[in-house]
Design an enzyme around this catalytic site. Structure first.
Site, PDB file in Angstrom:
ATOM      1  CB  THR A   8      -0.942   0.054   1.189  1.00 23.57           C
ATOM      2  OG1 THR A   8      -2.106   0.659   0.769  1.00 23.57           O
ATOM      3  CG2 THR A   8      -0.421   0.699   2.361  1.00 23.57           C
ATOM      4  N   GLY A 163       1.308   6.268  -7.590  1.00 24.99           N
ATOM      5  CA  GLY A 163       0.950   5.115  -8.404  1.00 24.99           C
ATOM      6  C   GLY A 163       1.628   5.100  -9.760  1.00 24.99           C
TER       7      GLY A 163
END
Length: 178
Positions: A8, A163
């Site tokens: 994460t 990301g």
């Protein structure tokens, strides 16, 4: 294949009277993406007035969520609950082996509860953890300094930027705000 979960990126941004926590949705086992839409940001407390996000081993993080929520119910105040959880973390053997970090925030305070039992309050209202944490932190600080974007948008964009860089982070963002 490695059995290490990389799971994460979480970022917490505080601007004005708002605080937002955002997390990506990717869970990776070794070199394989196991899930792309995991929910790593939650509301805790009786009225959902505490936001929390986790990074690290999922089972360990859920254990910490439960333990933190119990402390929050008992003490009723974010900072006190975090310190009490950290005390337990340092003294109980089973907690010492948990591999997770928590970011927690209410209307006034943002904290990181570390895997060593430390409680850290960011000096600038921005904190990020996890595999893409450094990228998200850098992006959030730049957006905070050079735009008028709100906390929710900064948190969302910071995860998106992370990301684009970190292979363990995707752009499937879950964000919540107080």
């Amino acid at each position: 294949m490695s059995n290490v979960f990389h799971a994460t990126t979480i970022v917490c941004v505080r601007r004005g009277d708002k605080v937002a926590i955002a997390g990506d949705g990717q869970v990776t086992l070794g070199h394989t993406v196991m899930k792309s839409n995991a929910r790593k940001v939650r509301r805790l407390g009786r009225d959902g007035q505490v936001l929390a996000g986790f990074a690290g081993a999922a089972a360990d993080a859920f254990t910490l969520f439960e333990l933190f929520e119990a402390k929050l119910e008992k003490h009723g105040q974010l900072s006190r609950a975090a310190v009490e959880l950290a005390k337990d973390w340092r003294t109980e053997r089973r907690l010492g082996k948990l591999e997770a970090l928590l970011v927690v925030a209410d209307k006034e305070t943002s904290l990181v509860i570390s895997g060593t039992g430390d409680v850290i309050e960011p000096e600038d209202g921005i904190v990020a953890i996890g595999s893409g944490g450094s990228y998200a932190l850098s992006a959030a600080r730049a957006l905070m300094a050079h735009t008028a974007l709100d906390a929710r948008t900064i948190a969302t964009e910071a995860i998106g930027i992370a990301g684009n860089i970190c292979i363990y982070t995707n752009r499937n963002v879950v964000v919540d705000e107080l």
